[in-house]
Design an enzyme around this catalytic site. Structure first.
Site, short mmCIF file in Angstrom:
data_model
loop_
_atom_site.label_atom_id
_atom_site.label_comp_id
_atom_site.label_asym_id
_atom_site.label_seq_id
_atom_site.Cartn_x
_atom_site.Cartn_y
_atom_site.Cartn_z
N HIS A 194 2.05 31.99 35.94
CA HIS A 194 4.04 31.73 36.43
C HIS A 194 3.44 33.89 37.20
O HIS A 194 4.44 34.14 35.83
CB HIS A 194 4.58 31.31 35.04
CG HIS A 194 4.19 30.08 34.81
ND1 HIS A 194 5.21 28.75 35.45
CD2 HIS A 194 3.74 29.78 34.21
CE1 HIS A 194 4.64 28.02 35.51
NE2 HIS A 194 3.53 28.19 34.29
N GLY A 226 5.76 22.76 36.28
CA GLY A 226 6.32 21.02 35.56
C GLY A 226 5.10 20.62 35.04
O GLY A 226 3.78 20.27 34.66
N CYS A 231 1.44 27.37 38.60
CA CYS A 231 1.18 26.16 36.97
C CYS A 231 1.04 24.81 37.59
O CYS A 231 -0.26 24.79 38.75
CB CYS A 231 1.79 26.59 36.46
SG CYS A 231 0.95 26.14 34.80
N GLU A 281 6.26 33.93 38.26
CA GLU A 281 8.33 34.38 38.55
C GLU A 281 8.64 35.18 37.55
O GLU A 281 9.54 35.80 36.99
CB GLU A 281 8.54 33.19 38.60
CG GLU A 281 8.27 31.94 37.48
CD GLU A 281 7.72 30.87 37.19
OE1 GLU A 281 6.44 31.60 38.20
OE2 GLU A 281 7.11 29.94 36.83
N GLN A 295 -2.23 23.43 40.60
CA GLN A 295 -2.74 22.21 40.11
C GLN A 295 -2.80 21.07 41.58
O GLN A 295 -3.85 20.54 42.01
CB GLN A 295 -2.48 21.37 38.91
CG GLN A 295 -3.30 22.25 38.21
CD GLN A 295 -2.35 22.19 36.30
OE1 GLN A 295 -1.79 20.90 36.52
NE2 GLN A 295 -3.06 22.81 35.43
N GLU A 353 27.23 26.12 14.08
CA GLU A 353 26.75 26.07 14.30
C GLU A 353 25.98 27.52 14.13
O GLU A 353 25.11 28.17 13.31
CB GLU A 353 25.42 25.11 15.39
CG GLU A 353 25.56 23.90 15.35
CD GLU A 353 26.46 23.70 16.47
OE1 GLU A 353 25.62 22.40 16.90
OE2 GLU A 353 27.44 24.09 16.33
N LYS A 360 48.23 44.01 26.87
CA LYS A 360 48.31 42.86 25.58
C LYS A 360 47.77 42.57 25.09
O LYS A 360 47.42 42.53 24.06
CB LYS A 360 49.30 42.06 27.07
CG LYS A 360 49.98 41.18 25.94
CD LYS A 360 50.77 39.92 27.23
CE LYS A 360 50.95 38.81 26.72
NZ LYS A 360 51.28 38.07 27.62
N SER A 408 28.67 29.29 28.99
CA SER A 408 28.14 29.54 30.23
C SER A 408 29.43 31.03 30.65
O SER A 408 29.86 30.79 32.25
CB SER A 408 28.41 28.33 30.69
OG SER A 408 27.68 27.47 30.34
N LEU A 409 29.98 32.01 29.84
CA LEU A 409 30.52 33.19 30.43
C LEU A 409 30.00 34.18 30.94
O LEU A 409 30.65 34.55 31.65
CB LEU A 409 31.55 33.36 29.36
CG LEU A 409 32.22 32.83 28.79
CD1 LEU A 409 33.12 33.99 27.17
CD2 LEU A 409 33.67 33.22 29.97
N1 GLN Z 1 1.38 20.41 33.07
C1 GLN Z 1 0.49 20.61 34.10
C2 GLN Z 1 -0.70 21.53 32.48
O1 GLN Z 1 0.55 21.89 31.53
C3 GLN Z 1 1.03 22.42 34.43
C4 GLN Z 1 2.29 23.38 33.42
C5 GLN Z 1 3.59 24.28 34.27
O2 GLN Z 1 3.09 23.68 35.13
N2 GLN Z 1 3.70 25.37 33.54
O3 GLN Z 1 -1.36 22.11 33.07
#
Ligand code: GLN
Length: 534
Positions: free
Chosen positions: A508, A355, A382, A510, A386, A150, A224, A14-15
């Site tokens: 998305h 999510g 996303c 973002e 929904q 690893e 140094k 985490s540098l």
């Molecule tokens: N769980 C939802 C789906 O699979 C939304 C996915 C998400 O938000 N990336 O459609």
């Protein structure tokens, strides 16, 4: 011919190696060079797509549908370059290729070993990315800390690669930490010396050392480090803790890092154009206002899980001379309506991000209901879209028990359902609807005004979609489907035109916001929030 820059890290994890790699990319881009970044991740997962965000942070998605390490997000944002599948290499994917070849009999009875088969495959991945992008510079970051068991095959592959390609065509940048001991008032160089020694014991002498530090490194300590790490004095750089990651390229430029590297790589130096970046950093350091934005999600304990969302909000803030203060809200805390109201009472905008799974869903629905009924600027991403559809179906259309089949197989009104092509999918890894797809934007909508375009391309990562059977009912009740897939089958964006900013997308956004080009949907959200403050 492509020149190679390898970036390793030592002393601790985490540098901020990823930020150093991205910043160096920006400095080369500022000189008009083409640049790609590549990330080597030593874990056995084929990609991070199956990992919990709690473990790994966000999964970043590329145009070509790769589920990648979040560092690729930094690379894209800093270098303003679209990357893809070849830019993230995991041990898992390397082993998978080699084992598949072995099963096919490609090795003609030979014993398959880490050296040369795994290392050759790693080198092939470096060459593969070069072949696809033909960049002037390829920056390759190795995840983990030097000395980890690893990462050894990656380090050995890099040693071989550097040897094969010859002096002047590749350099190694090693990043370390200089701890500060308050009792003696000193920055200590010993851990860095040891870390370079470990790297050397694997046959790699770094040409550049970047030291993370909480305070300026005195010249005596720099000298140094140079002497004991066998480096020239100009090759030791400090990377001080900074308020914003976007300051890092400028701090490294002040120390002439890119020029030192160009010399080592025998490339003619060019002037850097960092004017817009400097202006950006100026705005970041001197915001005129602060906008408080809530992110109501599930992984709020680990902000890395939503890093692209946070950065996108910041980008939209920059465009408004605004600093963004994030209020993390665990959506489970919003299941109680009064608590939800209280938590949202002091923010100027709210994002419900993506999510998976049912946890916290009822809270998210409350958050969206609050935004809708209080005209609080809202952006759903996303899963956030929904949930906006479920909330509208339940509370406006009157479909009690409306839900997504992800959360309730027997929902009375399954307004969100599995996409047709997902119905027979069994395996988890890499099987969602992934990557860039076109979307047709409806004229006259807020989304159309924000994008200023009829057709857009955005990145996806989902299995479920708005159930086509409910489109008419929902839109008759006032929910505007402002974006659809070109065949008209998949709902990609919804909005409520009467509210200041109530927009949600199945994709998305973002993943496509850049500090110098904030994403239209995030900009729309923050523009609306700023108006509210004024
Ligand atoms: N769980 C939802 C789906 O699979 C939304 C996915 C998400 O938000 N990336 O459609």
């Amino acid at each position: 011919m492509t020149k190679y820059i390898f970036i390793t890290g030592g002393v601790v994890s985490s540098l901020g190696k990823g930020i150093v790699a991205a910043s160096l990319g920006r400095l080369l881009r500022a000189r008009g060079f083409s640049v790609i970044n590549q990330k080597f991740d030593p874990y056995i997962n084929v990609d991070p797509g199956t990992m919990s965000p709690f473990q790994h942070g966000e999964v970043f998605v590329t145009d070509d549908g790769a589920e990648t390490d979040l560092d690729l997000g930094h690379y894209e944002r800093f270098t303003d370059t679209n990357l893809g599948k070849l830019n993230n290499v995991t041990s898992g994917s390397v082993y998978q290729t080699v084992i598949n070849k072995e099963r096919r009999g490609d090795y003609l009875g030979g014993t398959v070993q880490v050296i040369p088969h795994i290392t050759n495959e790693i080198k092939a991945r470096i060459h593969g990315a070069t072949k696809q992008f033909k960049p002037d510079f390829q920056l390759i970051e190795v995840g983990g800390t030097i000395g980890d068991i690893e990462s050894l095959p990656f380090i050995e592959a890099i040693r071989q690669f550097k040897t094969e390609i010859g002096i002047g065509n590749a350099v190694s940048v090693h990043t370390t930490l200089l701890p500060y001991l308050p009792t003696s008032g000193e920055l200590k160089t010993k851990p860095s010396q040891h870390s370079v020694n470990v790297l050397r014991s694997y046959g790699i002498q770094p040409e550049i050392l970047v030291c993370r530090t909480s305070r300026s490194i005195p010249k005596t300590e720099k000298d140094k480090l140079a002497l004991f790490c066998s480096l020239s004095k100009e090759a030791v750089f400090e990377c001080k803790d900074m308020k914003s990651i976007y300051e890092v390229p400028l701090a490294l430029e002040d120390q002439h890092m890119a020029d030192v590297i160009l010399d080592l790589l025998r490339v003619e130096k060019r002037p850097a154009n960092l004017e817009t970046w400097k202006k950006l950093v100026d705005t970041i350091k001197n915001p005129k206002r602060t906008i408080k934005v809530a992110i109501a999600g599930k992984y709020t304990k680990l902000s890395d899980a939503y890093i692209s969302v946070v950065e996108s909000l910041k980008h939209a803030g920059f465009a408004n001379d605004a600093a963004i203060e994030i209020k993390w809200i665990n959506s489970e805390d919003c299941v109680e309506w009064d608590k939800c109201k209280e938590l949202l009472s002091d923010v100027q905008a709210v994002v419900v991000p993506g999510g998976f799974g049912i946890r916290g869903i009822e809270g998210k629905l409350n958050v969206i209901k609050y935004a809708r009924t209080n005209n609080l600027p809202f952006l759903g991403l996303c899963l956030g879209m929904q949930c906006a559809v479920i909330e509208y179906a339940r509370n406006v259309v009157g479909l009690k028990g409306a839900n997504s089949k992800e959360f309730d197989e027997n929902a009375a009104y399954p307004v969100i359902d599995l996409m047709l092509e997902q119905k027979n999918v069994q395996a988890y890894g890499g099987t969602m609807r992934l990557g860039a797809y076109d979307c047709v934007v409806k004229k006259g909508t807020k989304a159309h005004k924000a994008y200023g375009s009829d057709v857009i391309s955005e990145r996806h990562r989902h299995r479920y979609e708005v159930n086509h059977e409910y489109l008419k009912q929902l839109s008759d009740a006032g929910l505007v489907f402002s974006g659809m897939s070109p065949d008209g089958m998949l709902a990609e964006m919804v909005e409520l035109p009467k509210l200041d900013w109530f927009v949600a997308s199945q994709f998305h956004p973002e993943f496509k916001s850049r500090p110098e080009h904030p994403h239209p949907l995030f900009k729309g959200l923050i523009d609306a929030a700023v108006k509210r403050v004024k």
